[in-house]
Design a protein around this motif. Structure first.
Motif, PDB file in Angstrom:
ATOM      1  N   TYR A 109     -44.409  52.669  12.854  1.00 39.93           N
ATOM      2  CA  TYR A 109     -45.719  53.469  12.210  1.00 39.93           C
ATOM      3  C   TYR A 109     -46.078  54.448  13.189  1.00 39.93           C
ATOM      4  O   TYR A 109     -46.435  54.283  14.328  1.00 39.93           O
ATOM      5  CB  TYR A 109     -46.547  52.450  11.943  1.00 39.93           C
ATOM      6  CG  TYR A 109     -46.097  51.105  11.130  1.00 39.93           C
ATOM      7  CD1 TYR A 109     -45.771  51.421   9.929  1.00 39.93           C
ATOM      8  CD2 TYR A 109     -45.944  49.846  11.774  1.00 39.93           C
ATOM      9  CE1 TYR A 109     -45.378  50.438   8.938  1.00 39.93           C
ATOM     10  CE2 TYR A 109     -45.207  48.799  10.914  1.00 39.93           C
ATOM     11  CZ  TYR A 109     -44.909  49.105   9.655  1.00 39.93           C
ATOM     12  OH  TYR A 109     -44.621  48.200   8.917  1.00 39.93           O
ATOM     13  N   GLU A 110     -45.918  55.613  12.616  1.00 35.98           N
ATOM     14  CA  GLU A 110     -46.346  56.650  13.415  1.00 35.98           C
ATOM     15  C   GLU A 110     -47.860  56.634  14.050  1.00 35.98           C
ATOM     16  O   GLU A 110     -48.759  56.302  13.319  1.00 35.98           O
ATOM     17  CB  GLU A 110     -46.375  57.898  12.714  1.00 35.98           C
ATOM     18  CG  GLU A 110     -46.530  59.141  13.558  1.00 35.98           C
ATOM     19  CD  GLU A 110     -46.291  60.583  12.456  1.00 35.98           C
ATOM     20  OE1 GLU A 110     -46.824  61.423  12.965  1.00 35.98           O
ATOM     21  OE2 GLU A 110     -45.683  60.502  11.515  1.00 35.98           O
ATOM     22  N   ASN A 111     -48.001  57.084  15.237  1.00 35.99           N
ATOM     23  CA  ASN A 111     -49.352  56.843  15.827  1.00 35.99           C
ATOM     24  C   ASN A 111     -50.023  55.427  15.910  1.00 35.99           C
ATOM     25  O   ASN A 111     -51.190  55.196  16.026  1.00 35.99           O
ATOM     26  CB  ASN A 111     -50.715  57.748  15.126  1.00 35.99           C
ATOM     27  CG  ASN A 111     -50.238  59.037  15.300  1.00 35.99           C
ATOM     28  OD1 ASN A 111     -49.573  59.734  16.349  1.00 35.99           O
ATOM     29  ND2 ASN A 111     -50.096  59.770  14.137  1.00 35.99           N
ATOM     30  N   TYR A 112     -49.092  54.208  15.945  1.00 33.29           N
ATOM     31  CA  TYR A 112     -49.427  52.960  15.948  1.00 33.29           C
ATOM     32  C   TYR A 112     -50.091  52.600  17.274  1.00 33.29           C
ATOM     33  O   TYR A 112     -49.423  52.917  18.513  1.00 33.29           O
ATOM     34  CB  TYR A 112     -48.367  51.958  15.635  1.00 33.29           C
ATOM     35  CG  TYR A 112     -48.484  50.677  15.861  1.00 33.29           C
ATOM     36  CD1 TYR A 112     -49.398  50.122  14.806  1.00 33.29           C
ATOM     37  CD2 TYR A 112     -48.347  49.752  16.730  1.00 33.29           C
ATOM     38  CE1 TYR A 112     -49.800  48.681  14.758  1.00 33.29           C
ATOM     39  CE2 TYR A 112     -48.634  48.441  16.998  1.00 33.29           C
ATOM     40  CZ  TYR A 112     -49.460  47.823  16.001  1.00 33.29           C
ATOM     41  OH  TYR A 112     -49.675  46.595  16.081  1.00 33.29           O
ATOM     42  N   LYS A 113     -51.135  52.110  17.245  1.00 32.55           N
ATOM     43  CA  LYS A 113     -52.164  51.739  18.504  1.00 32.55           C
ATOM     44  C   LYS A 113     -51.851  50.371  18.868  1.00 32.55           C
ATOM     45  O   LYS A 113     -51.539  49.834  19.837  1.00 32.55           O
ATOM     46  CB  LYS A 113     -53.408  52.196  18.332  1.00 32.55           C
ATOM     47  CG  LYS A 113     -53.823  53.538  18.313  1.00 32.55           C
ATOM     48  CD  LYS A 113     -53.482  54.427  19.437  1.00 32.55           C
ATOM     49  CE  LYS A 113     -53.761  55.913  18.917  1.00 32.55           C
ATOM     50  NZ  LYS A 113     -52.732  56.772  19.433  1.00 32.55           N
ATOM     51  N   GLY A 114     -52.293  49.335  17.942  1.00 39.20           N
ATOM     52  CA  GLY A 114     -52.163  47.852  17.959  1.00 39.20           C
ATOM     53  C   GLY A 114     -52.558  47.324  19.365  1.00 39.20           C
ATOM     54  O   GLY A 114     -52.082  46.678  20.127  1.00 39.20           O
ATOM     55  N   GLU A 115     -53.749  47.937  19.747  1.00 46.84           N
ATOM     56  CA  GLU A 115     -54.371  47.402  21.346  1.00 46.84           C
ATOM     57  C   GLU A 115     -54.516  45.895  21.159  1.00 46.84           C
ATOM     58  O   GLU A 115     -54.160  45.195  22.278  1.00 46.84           O
ATOM     59  CB  GLU A 115     -55.613  48.096  21.454  1.00 46.84           C
ATOM     60  CG  GLU A 115     -55.410  49.729  21.777  1.00 46.84           C
ATOM     61  CD  GLU A 115     -54.332  50.016  22.805  1.00 46.84           C
ATOM     62  OE1 GLU A 115     -54.352  49.281  23.996  1.00 46.84           O
ATOM     63  OE2 GLU A 115     -53.245  50.896  22.628  1.00 46.84           O
ATOM     64  N   THR A 116     -55.071  45.254  19.962  1.00 40.54           N
ATOM     65  CA  THR A 116     -55.355  44.090  20.082  1.00 40.54           C
ATOM     66  C   THR A 116     -54.008  43.243  20.261  1.00 40.54           C
ATOM     67  O   THR A 116     -53.883  42.041  21.200  1.00 40.54           O
ATOM     68  CB  THR A 116     -55.890  43.339  18.817  1.00 40.54           C
ATOM     69  OG1 THR A 116     -57.086  44.251  18.756  1.00 40.54           O
ATOM     70  CG2 THR A 116     -56.188  41.954  18.830  1.00 40.54           C
ATOM     71  N   LEU A 117     -53.109  43.688  19.714  1.00 34.41           N
ATOM     72  CA  LEU A 117     -51.519  42.974  19.472  1.00 34.41           C
ATOM     73  C   LEU A 117     -50.929  42.959  20.883  1.00 34.41           C
ATOM     74  O   LEU A 117     -50.585  42.235  21.546  1.00 34.41           O
ATOM     75  CB  LEU A 117     -50.651  43.460  18.380  1.00 34.41           C
ATOM     76  CG  LEU A 117     -49.459  42.797  18.393  1.00 34.41           C
ATOM     77  CD1 LEU A 117     -49.088  41.505  18.441  1.00 34.41           C
ATOM     78  CD2 LEU A 117     -48.534  43.422  17.080  1.00 34.41           C
ATOM     79  N   LYS A 118     -51.014  44.412  21.479  1.00 37.96           N
ATOM     80  CA  LYS A 118     -50.519  44.602  22.962  1.00 37.96           C
ATOM     81  C   LYS A 118     -50.997  43.838  23.953  1.00 37.96           C
ATOM     82  O   LYS A 118     -50.405  43.316  24.753  1.00 37.96           O
ATOM     83  CB  LYS A 118     -50.559  46.067  22.981  1.00 37.96           C
ATOM     84  CG  LYS A 118     -49.986  46.569  24.672  1.00 37.96           C
ATOM     85  CD  LYS A 118     -50.089  48.016  24.901  1.00 37.96           C
ATOM     86  CE  LYS A 118     -49.288  48.295  26.034  1.00 37.96           C
ATOM     87  NZ  LYS A 118     -49.423  49.612  26.343  1.00 37.96           N
ATOM     88  N   ASN A 119     -52.461  43.731  23.856  1.00 40.18           N
ATOM     89  CA  ASN A 119     -53.231  42.946  24.790  1.00 40.18           C
ATOM     90  C   ASN A 119     -52.919  41.589  24.915  1.00 40.18           C
ATOM     91  O   ASN A 119     -52.616  40.686  25.908  1.00 40.18           O
ATOM     92  CB  ASN A 119     -54.733  43.136  24.997  1.00 40.18           C
ATOM     93  CG  ASN A 119     -55.194  44.680  25.050  1.00 40.18           C
ATOM     94  OD1 ASN A 119     -54.335  45.336  25.866  1.00 40.18           O
ATOM     95  ND2 ASN A 119     -56.303  45.023  24.653  1.00 40.18           N
ATOM     96  N   ALA A 120     -52.765  40.876  23.673  1.00 37.28           N
ATOM     97  CA  ALA A 120     -52.536  39.656  23.544  1.00 37.28           C
ATOM     98  C   ALA A 120     -51.020  39.490  24.066  1.00 37.28           C
ATOM     99  O   ALA A 120     -50.732  38.415  24.684  1.00 37.28           O
ATOM    100  CB  ALA A 120     -52.481  39.244  22.077  1.00 37.28           C
TER     101      ALA A 120
END
Length: 189
Positions: A104-115
Protein backbone atom coordinates in the motif's frame (compact mmCIF):
# COMPACT_ATOMS: atom_id res chain seq x y z
CA UNK A 1 -1.64 1.12 22.09
CA UNK A 2 -4.62 -1.11 21.67
CA UNK A 3 -4.83 -3.83 24.30
CA UNK A 4 -5.53 -6.47 21.63
CA UNK A 5 -2.15 -5.78 20.03
CA UNK A 6 -0.18 -6.29 23.25
CA UNK A 7 1.99 -9.33 23.77
CA UNK A 8 1.38 -11.03 27.10
CA UNK A 9 4.37 -11.91 29.24
CA UNK A 10 5.12 -15.61 29.70
CA UNK A 11 8.21 -17.60 30.56
CA UNK A 12 8.61 -19.06 27.08
CA UNK A 13 11.03 -17.63 24.52
CA UNK A 14 9.38 -16.70 21.24
CA UNK A 15 11.16 -17.35 17.97
CA UNK A 16 9.82 -15.94 14.69
CA UNK A 17 10.00 -17.38 11.19
CA UNK A 18 10.22 -14.24 9.09
CA UNK A 19 10.39 -13.72 5.35
CA UNK A 20 8.51 -13.58 2.06
CA UNK A 21 5.63 -15.82 1.10
CA UNK A 22 6.39 -19.38 0.01
CA UNK A 23 9.78 -19.66 1.70
CA UNK A 24 9.09 -22.55 4.09
CA UNK A 25 8.18 -20.68 7.28
CA UNK A 26 5.26 -22.95 8.18
CA UNK A 27 7.21 -26.16 7.54
CA UNK A 28 10.14 -25.07 9.71
CA UNK A 29 7.86 -23.77 12.50
CA UNK A 30 6.06 -27.12 12.65
CA UNK A 31 9.30 -29.12 12.55
CA UNK A 32 10.93 -27.03 15.28
CA UNK A 33 7.87 -27.31 17.51
CA UNK A 34 7.88 -31.08 17.05
CA UNK A 35 11.62 -31.28 17.72
CA UNK A 36 11.33 -29.27 20.96
CA UNK A 37 7.98 -30.80 21.98
CA UNK A 38 6.30 -27.43 22.15
CA UNK A 39 3.81 -25.27 20.26
CA UNK A 40 3.90 -23.23 17.11
CA UNK A 41 1.68 -20.33 16.05
CA UNK A 42 0.12 -20.55 12.59
CA UNK A 43 -0.18 -17.50 10.37
CA UNK A 44 -3.57 -15.98 11.20
CA UNK A 45 -3.67 -14.07 7.89
CA UNK A 46 -3.85 -17.29 5.85
CA UNK A 47 -7.24 -18.35 7.20
CA UNK A 48 -8.57 -14.79 7.49
CA UNK A 49 -7.61 -13.85 3.92
CA UNK A 50 -8.62 -17.18 2.39
CA UNK A 51 -12.11 -16.67 3.79
CA UNK A 52 -12.20 -13.15 2.38
CA UNK A 53 -11.00 -14.37 -1.00
CA UNK A 54 -13.58 -17.18 -1.03
CA UNK A 55 -16.38 -14.79 0.01
CA UNK A 56 -15.68 -11.73 -2.15
CA UNK A 57 -12.73 -12.58 -4.44
CA UNK A 58 -10.41 -9.99 -2.88
CA UNK A 59 -7.10 -11.01 -1.34
CA UNK A 60 -6.34 -8.19 1.09
CA UNK A 61 -7.07 -4.54 1.69
CA UNK A 62 -5.25 -2.06 3.88
CA UNK A 63 -8.14 -2.13 6.37
CA UNK A 64 -7.43 -5.85 6.96
CA UNK A 65 -3.99 -5.26 8.49
CA UNK A 66 -5.09 -4.35 12.04
CA UNK A 67 -7.60 -7.24 12.28
CA UNK A 68 -4.85 -9.57 11.01
CA UNK A 69 -2.39 -8.22 13.58
CA UNK A 70 -4.94 -8.59 16.39
CA UNK A 71 -5.72 -12.15 15.34
CA UNK A 72 -2.03 -13.01 15.10
CA UNK A 73 -1.26 -11.64 18.55
CA UNK A 74 -4.28 -13.37 20.07
CA UNK A 75 -3.12 -16.70 18.63
CA UNK A 76 0.44 -16.06 19.77
CA UNK A 77 -0.60 -15.14 23.31
CA UNK A 78 -2.85 -18.22 23.54
CA UNK A 79 -0.12 -20.56 22.35
CA UNK A 80 2.50 -18.95 24.61
CA UNK A 81 0.44 -20.06 27.61
CA UNK A 82 0.61 -23.67 26.37
CA UNK A 83 4.23 -23.74 25.18
CA UNK A 84 7.25 -25.40 26.78
CA UNK A 85 10.19 -22.98 27.05
CA UNK A 86 10.03 -22.14 23.31
CA UNK A 87 7.27 -20.93 21.01
CA UNK A 88 7.73 -20.85 17.23
CA UNK A 89 5.79 -18.11 15.45
CA UNK A 90 5.03 -18.51 11.76
CA UNK A 91 5.11 -14.71 11.29
CA UNK A 92 4.44 -11.78 13.61
CA UNK A 93 3.01 -8.27 13.60
CA UNK A 94 6.23 -6.76 12.27
CA UNK A 95 5.91 -8.87 9.16
CA UNK A 96 2.29 -7.72 8.77
CA UNK A 97 3.46 -4.11 9.03
CA UNK A 98 6.10 -4.57 6.33
CA UNK A 99 3.61 -6.31 4.06
CA UNK A 100 1.51 -3.16 4.46
CA UNK A 101 4.46 -1.06 3.34
CA UNK A 102 5.05 -3.34 0.35
CA UNK A 103 1.44 -3.41 -0.83
CA UNK A 104 0.00 0.00 0.00
CA UNK A 105 1.56 3.20 -1.25
CA UNK A 106 2.23 5.70 1.54
CA UNK A 107 1.24 3.16 4.21
CA UNK A 108 1.95 4.59 7.65
CA UNK A 109 0.52 2.00 10.06
CA UNK A 110 2.04 3.65 13.14
CA UNK A 111 -0.25 1.78 15.55
CA UNK A 112 0.78 -1.54 14.05
CA UNK A 113 4.48 -0.63 13.86
CA UNK A 114 4.58 0.57 17.47
CA UNK A 115 2.85 -2.56 18.74
CA UNK A 116 5.13 -4.78 16.64
CA UNK A 117 8.27 -3.16 17.99
CA UNK A 118 7.08 -3.45 21.61
CA UNK A 119 6.63 -7.21 21.24
CA UNK A 120 9.67 -9.23 22.30
CA UNK A 121 11.25 -12.16 20.49
CA UNK A 122 14.42 -14.04 21.34
CA UNK A 123 15.37 -14.63 17.73
CA UNK A 124 14.24 -14.29 14.15
CA UNK A 125 14.90 -16.85 11.42
CA UNK A 126 14.89 -15.11 8.04
CA UNK A 127 13.83 -17.58 5.35
CA UNK A 128 15.56 -17.31 2.00
CA UNK A 129 13.98 -17.60 -1.44
CA UNK A 130 15.89 -20.71 -2.53
CA UNK A 131 12.88 -23.04 -2.21
CA UNK A 132 10.44 -23.59 -5.07
CA UNK A 133 7.51 -21.19 -5.33
CA UNK A 134 4.17 -22.82 -4.46
CA UNK A 135 1.19 -20.98 -5.90
CA UNK A 136 -2.14 -20.68 -4.08
CA UNK A 137 -5.08 -18.27 -3.98
CA UNK A 138 -3.26 -15.75 -1.78
CA UNK A 139 0.31 -15.71 -3.02
CA UNK A 140 0.83 -13.09 -5.68
CA UNK A 141 4.48 -12.09 -6.00
CA UNK A 142 6.30 -15.01 -7.68
CA UNK A 143 8.42 -12.61 -9.75
CA UNK A 144 9.26 -10.28 -6.88
CA UNK A 145 10.73 -12.79 -4.45
CA UNK A 146 14.13 -11.12 -4.24
CA UNK A 147 12.58 -7.70 -3.73
CA UNK A 148 10.36 -9.05 -0.93
CA UNK A 149 13.27 -10.92 0.68
CA UNK A 150 15.30 -7.71 0.71
CA UNK A 151 12.40 -5.83 2.29
CA UNK A 152 12.17 -8.31 5.17
CA UNK A 153 15.94 -8.43 5.64
CA UNK A 154 16.01 -4.62 5.76
CA UNK A 155 13.16 -4.66 8.30
CA UNK A 156 15.20 -6.79 10.68
CA UNK A 157 18.37 -4.78 10.18
CA UNK A 158 16.83 -1.32 10.50
CA UNK A 159 15.15 -2.39 13.74
CA UNK A 160 18.33 -4.04 15.11
CA UNK A 161 16.63 -7.41 15.54
CA UNK A 162 18.75 -10.55 15.93
CA UNK A 163 18.32 -12.96 13.03
CA UNK A 164 19.85 -15.99 11.38
CA UNK A 165 19.41 -16.70 7.68
CA UNK A 166 17.83 -20.06 6.84
CA UNK A 167 18.68 -21.33 3.39
CA UNK A 168 19.36 -24.61 1.66
CA UNK A 169 17.32 -27.79 1.73
CA UNK A 170 14.59 -28.29 4.30
CA UNK A 171 16.94 -30.56 6.27
CA UNK A 172 19.77 -27.99 6.13
CA UNK A 173 17.45 -25.21 7.29
CA UNK A 174 16.19 -27.32 10.16
CA UNK A 175 19.72 -28.17 11.25
CA UNK A 176 20.82 -24.52 11.10
CA UNK A 177 17.80 -23.56 13.20
CA UNK A 178 18.37 -26.30 15.79
CA UNK A 179 22.08 -25.51 16.07
CA UNK A 180 21.30 -21.81 16.53
CA UNK A 181 18.66 -22.49 19.16
CA UNK A 182 20.92 -24.88 21.08
CA UNK A 183 23.71 -22.31 21.08
CA UNK A 184 21.35 -19.58 22.24
CA UNK A 185 19.40 -21.61 24.82
CA UNK A 186 22.24 -21.22 27.28
CA UNK A 187 22.02 -17.44 26.98
CA UNK A 188 18.20 -17.42 27.19
CA UNK A 189 17.95 -19.17 30.58
Amino acid sequence: MEESLKQTHTSCHRIVLFGPESTGKTSIAKQLAAHYNTRWVPEFAREYLQKKYDDVGIICEETDLIPIAKGQMELENTMAEKANKLLFCDTNMLQTYYYGKAYYENYKGETLKNAALKASYALYFLTYIDVPWEADDLRDKPHQREEMFNLFKQALEENNLPYVLLKGTEEERLQIAINTIEKNLKMLK
